[in-house]
Design a protein around this motif. Structure first.
Motif, PDB file in Angstrom:
ATOM      1  N   SER A  64     131.580 -13.374  -8.769  1.00  0.00           N
ATOM      2  CA  SER A  64     131.331 -13.564 -10.195  1.00  0.00           C
ATOM      3  C   SER A  64     129.985 -13.008 -10.631  1.00  0.00           C
ATOM      4  N   VAL A  65     129.047 -12.861  -9.683  1.00  0.00           N
ATOM      5  CA  VAL A  65     127.726 -12.333 -10.029  1.00  0.00           C
ATOM      6  C   VAL A  65     127.830 -10.843 -10.306  1.00  0.00           C
ATOM      7  N   ASP A 123     126.460 -17.438 -12.134  1.00  0.00           N
ATOM      8  CA  ASP A 123     126.801 -16.902 -13.452  1.00  0.00           C
ATOM      9  C   ASP A 123     126.861 -15.373 -13.397  1.00  0.00           C
ATOM     10  N   PRO A 124     127.617 -14.735 -14.313  1.00  0.00           N
ATOM     11  CA  PRO A 124     127.926 -13.308 -14.190  1.00  0.00           C
ATOM     12  C   PRO A 124     126.825 -12.334 -14.593  1.00  0.00           C
ATOM     13  N   CYS A 125     125.651 -12.805 -15.004  1.00  0.00           N
ATOM     14  CA  CYS A 125     124.547 -11.901 -15.345  1.00  0.00           C
ATOM     15  C   CYS A 125     123.413 -12.107 -14.342  1.00  0.00           C
ATOM     16  N   ARG A 126     122.455 -11.159 -14.319  1.00  0.00           N
ATOM     17  CA  ARG A 126     121.328 -11.278 -13.390  1.00  0.00           C
ATOM     18  C   ARG A 126     120.024 -10.912 -14.088  1.00  0.00           C
ATOM     19  N   ASP A 132     129.670 -11.271 -21.905  1.00  0.00           N
ATOM     20  CA  ASP A 132     128.722 -12.092 -21.159  1.00  0.00           C
ATOM     21  C   ASP A 132     127.324 -11.977 -21.764  1.00  0.00           C
ATOM     22  N   CYS A 192     123.921  -7.674 -17.929  1.00  0.00           N
ATOM     23  CA  CYS A 192     125.304  -8.145 -17.839  1.00  0.00           C
ATOM     24  C   CYS A 192     126.234  -6.930 -17.832  1.00  0.00           C
ATOM     25  N   ASN A 204     120.677 -14.804  -8.019  1.00  0.00           N
ATOM     26  CA  ASN A 204     122.115 -14.913  -7.761  1.00  0.00           C
ATOM     27  C   ASN A 204     122.919 -15.251  -9.004  1.00  0.00           C
ATOM     28  N   GLY A 205     122.374 -14.907 -10.161  1.00  0.00           N
ATOM     29  CA  GLY A 205     123.063 -15.190 -11.411  1.00  0.00           C
ATOM     30  C   GLY A 205     122.105 -15.737 -12.439  1.00  0.00           C
TER      31      GLY A 205
END
Length: 233
Positions: free
Chosen positions: A41-42, A61-64, A90, A85, A54-55
């Motif tokens: 998902s990351v 979570d899908p963004c970094r 997102d 993202c 890690n998110g």
């Protein structure tokens, strides 16, 4: 103990061991699946954007979060977190300001409060200046000289609405120390200062836009300037 009783006892023990092993394997499989799901998902962010963590806003979570690199330096802000993202949905969900799309990644500046909060306000000037300068903000932007592509990094400062007609001035300092002022009305680049001394009086001025980035070509010089520097935000 007769043979029938011994046999039934052995069968019961083997069945219990098999159940325990199966339960352990299911727990291990569950942990692996959970870890794989979090990893999947990351967002897969290119290393050129200096991703870390890690998110965002929390692990999985899908963004970094993004650090400083040649591709992100123009969008970093001391009072905000820069996040990447891989989908606009997102990015929109973060509630920040979308500042660019780079290498297929949507960059979002998430404000972390007023960086000037708590500082004394100059009663003669509502706009806070960068300490030691007359600039409203400073940054580094991509630049190129001698007809080369804008692969170098130049220091820049902005004086927003510096003139009565609302003109904003972006002053860029080249690696050699020379300066060039570029003028904006809103986010439209309108011209640059020139002089006979450096031969720039006869140079052509051209500005093109791609998203929120203005590319200015003034003779053999090229500058890439983001709207966030010109307008603030």
């Amino acid at each position: 103990m007769n043979l029938a009783v011994r046999a039934s006892t052995i069968v019961a023990i083997l069945s219990l061991a098999a159940c325990n092993a199966s339960a352990g394997n299911e727990a291990d499989d569950s942990n692996v699946l959970e870890t794989n799901a979090m990893t999947a998902s990351v967002a897969d962010i290119p290393e050129s954007l200096a991703p870390f963590g890690n998110g965002y806003p929390k692990a999985g979570d899908p963004c970094r979060r993004l650090g400083e690199s040649a591709l992100t330096s123009n969008y970093l802000d001391d009072s905000a977190i820069l996040v990447g993202c891989t989908t606009k949905a997102d990015a929109d969900a973060l509630g920040g300001k979308i500042v660019a799309t780079v290498s297929g990644v949507t960059l979002v500046s998430v404000a972390q409060g007023d960086a000037n909060e708590g500082l004394p306000v100059d009663s003669e000037s509502v706009d806070a200046k960068v300490p030691g300068t007359d600039y409203d903000a400073t940054t580094q932007l991509s630049c190129g000289f001698g007809g080369a592509a804008p692969t170098q990094s130049c220091n820049a400062g902005v004086r927003r609405k510096a003139f009565d007609d609302g003109t904003t001035v972006v002053e860029v300092t080249s690696p050699s120390g020379s300066k060039r002022a570029i003028f904006f009305k809103g986010t439209t680049a309108t011209g640059a200062d020139s002089a006979q001394a450096d031969g720039s009086a006869g140079w052509d001025f051209k500005a093109t836009r791609d998203g929120d980035v203005t590319t200015v070509r003034f003779g053999p010089e090229t500058y890439k300037i983001v709207d966030a520097l010109v307008e603030g935000g």
